[in-house]
Design a protein around this motif. Sequence first.
Motif, mmCIF file in Angstrom:
data_model
loop_
_atom_site.group_PDB
_atom_site.id
_atom_site.type_symbol
_atom_site.label_atom_id
_atom_site.label_comp_id
_atom_site.label_asym_id
_atom_site.label_seq_id
_atom_site.Cartn_x
_atom_site.Cartn_y
_atom_site.Cartn_z
ATOM 1 N N ILE A 253 0.910 -1.354 0.011
ATOM 2 C CA ILE A 253 -0.035 -0.146 -0.084
ATOM 3 C C ILE A 253 0.917 1.361 0.022
ATOM 4 C CG2 ILE A 253 -1.596 1.312 1.320
ATOM 5 C CD1 ILE A 253 -2.777 -1.461 2.383
ATOM 6 N N THR A 254 0.355 2.184 -0.998
ATOM 7 C CA THR A 254 1.231 3.393 -0.963
ATOM 8 C C THR A 254 0.304 4.569 -0.354
ATOM 9 O OG1 THR A 254 0.617 3.828 -3.172
ATOM 10 C CG2 THR A 254 2.411 2.820 -2.775
ATOM 11 N N ARG A 255 0.882 5.299 0.493
ATOM 12 C CA ARG A 255 -0.038 6.502 0.892
ATOM 13 C C ARG A 255 0.720 7.843 0.628
ATOM 14 N NH1 ARG A 255 -1.052 5.667 7.267
ATOM 15 N NH2 ARG A 255 1.253 5.732 7.244
ATOM 16 N N GLY A 256 0.183 8.975 1.118
ATOM 17 C CA GLY A 256 0.980 10.252 0.604
ATOM 18 C C GLY A 256 1.936 10.600 1.722
ATOM 19 N N TYR A 257 3.002 11.101 1.444
ATOM 20 C CA TYR A 257 4.015 11.664 2.373
ATOM 21 C C TYR A 257 3.997 13.228 2.566
ATOM 22 C CZ TYR A 257 8.008 9.959 5.193
ATOM 23 O OH TYR A 257 8.664 9.173 6.345
ATOM 24 N N HIS A 258 3.656 13.634 3.718
ATOM 25 C CA HIS A 258 3.103 15.230 3.914
ATOM 26 C C HIS A 258 4.171 16.193 4.234
ATOM 27 C CE1 HIS A 258 -0.580 13.039 3.802
ATOM 28 N NE2 HIS A 258 -0.434 12.463 4.639
ATOM 29 N N ARG A 259 4.095 17.286 4.224
ATOM 30 C CA ARG A 259 5.163 18.565 4.573
ATOM 31 C C ARG A 259 4.634 19.372 5.662
ATOM 32 N NH1 ARG A 259 7.000 14.835 0.980
ATOM 33 N NH2 ARG A 259 8.526 15.514 -0.503
ATOM 34 N N VAL A 260 5.527 19.628 6.447
ATOM 35 C CA VAL A 260 5.284 20.781 7.422
ATOM 36 C C VAL A 260 6.227 21.769 7.013
ATOM 37 C CG1 VAL A 260 3.764 19.300 9.177
ATOM 38 C CG2 VAL A 260 6.393 19.516 9.342
ATOM 39 N N ARG A 296 -10.105 14.920 11.950
ATOM 40 C CA ARG A 296 -9.610 16.129 11.029
ATOM 41 C C ARG A 296 -8.605 15.381 10.152
ATOM 42 N NH1 ARG A 296 -7.675 20.417 14.880
ATOM 43 N NH2 ARG A 296 -7.597 18.676 16.497
ATOM 44 N N GLY A 297 -7.823 14.464 10.476
ATOM 45 C CA GLY A 297 -6.870 13.719 9.534
ATOM 46 C C GLY A 297 -7.661 13.157 8.442
ATOM 47 N N TYR A 372 4.758 11.095 7.779
ATOM 48 C CA TYR A 372 4.200 10.224 7.088
ATOM 49 C C TYR A 372 2.757 9.868 7.567
ATOM 50 C CZ TYR A 372 4.991 6.915 11.120
ATOM 51 O OH TYR A 372 5.068 6.520 12.399
ATOM 52 N N GLU A 373 2.228 10.652 8.800
ATOM 53 C CA GLU A 373 0.918 10.648 9.154
ATOM 54 C C GLU A 373 0.426 11.695 8.988
ATOM 55 O OE1 GLU A 373 -0.886 7.804 9.596
ATOM 56 O OE2 GLU A 373 0.509 6.090 10.235
ATOM 57 N N VAL A 374 -0.907 11.919 8.642
ATOM 58 C CA VAL A 374 -1.645 13.234 8.386
ATOM 59 C C VAL A 374 -2.065 13.911 9.941
ATOM 60 C CG1 VAL A 374 -3.950 12.323 8.110
ATOM 61 C CG2 VAL A 374 -3.316 14.561 7.117
ATOM 62 N N GLU A 375 -2.277 12.935 10.799
ATOM 63 C CA GLU A 375 -2.553 13.181 12.167
ATOM 64 C C GLU A 375 -1.329 14.105 12.865
ATOM 65 O OE1 GLU A 375 -5.199 10.157 11.146
ATOM 66 O OE2 GLU A 375 -3.113 10.455 10.839
ATOM 67 N N ASN A 376 -0.251 13.712 12.366
ATOM 68 C CA ASN A 376 1.027 14.529 13.102
ATOM 69 C C ASN A 376 1.079 15.614 12.473
ATOM 70 O OD1 ASN A 376 1.702 12.072 14.237
ATOM 71 N ND2 ASN A 376 3.144 11.304 12.927
ATOM 72 N N VAL A 377 0.787 15.968 11.102
ATOM 73 C CA VAL A 377 0.635 17.210 10.687
ATOM 74 C C VAL A 377 -0.504 18.142 11.239
ATOM 75 C CG1 VAL A 377 -0.079 18.488 8.325
ATOM 76 C CG2 VAL A 377 1.051 16.404 8.266
ATOM 77 N N THR A 415 7.519 8.902 -1.235
ATOM 78 C CA THR A 415 6.635 7.414 -1.340
ATOM 79 C C THR A 415 6.432 7.057 0.163
ATOM 80 O OG1 THR A 415 8.588 6.227 -1.799
ATOM 81 C CG2 THR A 415 7.266 6.698 -3.570
ATOM 82 N N ASN A 416 5.286 6.686 0.341
ATOM 83 C CA ASN A 416 5.147 6.312 1.928
ATOM 84 C C ASN A 416 4.416 5.079 1.879
ATOM 85 O OD1 ASN A 416 4.459 6.093 4.573
ATOM 86 N ND2 ASN A 416 2.856 7.865 4.643
ATOM 87 N N PHE A 417 5.417 3.980 1.592
ATOM 88 C CA PHE A 417 4.722 2.459 1.422
ATOM 89 C C PHE A 417 4.158 2.207 3.046
ATOM 90 C CE2 PHE A 417 6.758 2.657 -2.372
ATOM 91 C CZ PHE A 417 6.244 1.759 -3.129
#
Length: 434
Positions: A253-260, A296-297, A372-377, A415-417
């Motif tokens: 599975i691939t997910r988004g890798y987010h930026r802050v 919210r994430g 790698y987790e939107v909740e952390n963003v 990439t965020n496998f």
Amino acid sequence: MAEVRAFRGIRFTAASQGRDLGDYLSPPFDTITAELERELLGRSEHNIVRLELAPREGSDRYGYVAETQGRWEADGVLMRDEEPSVYVTEESFEYGGKAQTRRGFIAAMRLEEYDRGIIFPHEQTRGPWVEDRVRMMEATRSALSPLLVVFQDDIRHSVGGIIRAVTGGPPLEVATMSGGYSLRLWQLKDPGTLEVLRGLMRDSAIFIADGHHRYEAAMRYRSAIRAEREIASDEAVNYRMMHIVSIDEPGLITRGYHRVIHGATKGELARLVNRIEAVCEVGSVSLTDRAEVGWRGGDLLKAVGERKDDDFVFGIYGLQEGFKIARMRSTGSSMPLGSDAAERSDYRRLHRDILDIAFGVDRIDATVDFEYEVENVVGRVDSSEAQLGIVMRSIPMREFVDIVTRGDRLPPKATNFYPKPPAGAVIQSLESDL
């Protein structure tokens, strides 16, 4: 030609002590938050996070790691297997509300220069992260966590057949970790089967899914030793432990890798917002009334959606009130898209057309961090640890394959496998032979 080898892994003696192996494992170094580190330290005095991450503060981090590992080996907490083995894996986890399974195997793979067309990267790396991993390898003389790499099995799924046959028996180890993740481990030692597996993998292209910094650290570590002496072909330093999974595996599975954005000056932050508004249409998205970060994430991920054709969409959290969606205008890109998958990707376009222009390449490392987790963003922005969050979509698997087979490179952390193979299930010694 990809060369896959069995090796004498170093493992925790958890099973013999009646402990769940999961008490000793951790995610790889670049995904461990301070909160998760505290949780892992509390699970066991021998959790691998003490080696994989080491203390976050202090000038003698690497000396601490060397001393700690030496003590664990002397006390019998870590022991090396007597026979070279390939370690077959079955990971179970939940994703998208469904139970998932991902099978693969951990083996040693010969290090190859990228230009040989055997092992393919797809991301750029950051020098300080590579240097940190080199110093960890120097301290431990070990590889603590496997790279995640993918390959294309043959039409008969021959490698998959070997894996399924092995997993039909009782596992060697079972590890249960937080978040519903579990890992079962089998030891494949039969010389005939190992030789068949080596032959099947020989003509495979190997794509690095996760672990570019660790791979480049292994190459640099080997080069440093080569500068001092000649290295024999079978020495362990020529190889790197990898967790190998077929591209066709349903649990890949691939997910988004987010930026802050953090530490930006007022002027830099203003330039970023102005640049986004100049090249994108920005609109608001209503969030649920629930205040929990997790809710919210989930809203943010649902709002950015999945990649469709050549659209470029990302989310912005912390800009004025609520959550915004930015969609690049057809005239927003600074370069024609053409047919290059890397140039068309969300990550290349974000960095090339927005972040590099707003901050300049010299300030990117100081102002852009990865989650790698939107909740952390959401959590970092809400706590004012970060100034702005950028929520990214995942790269489709077909696009990933196109990028890596062309030999193209994306910005770091594109990439965020999921899930990332844990550190500590098997450790590779870099001393003597495999």
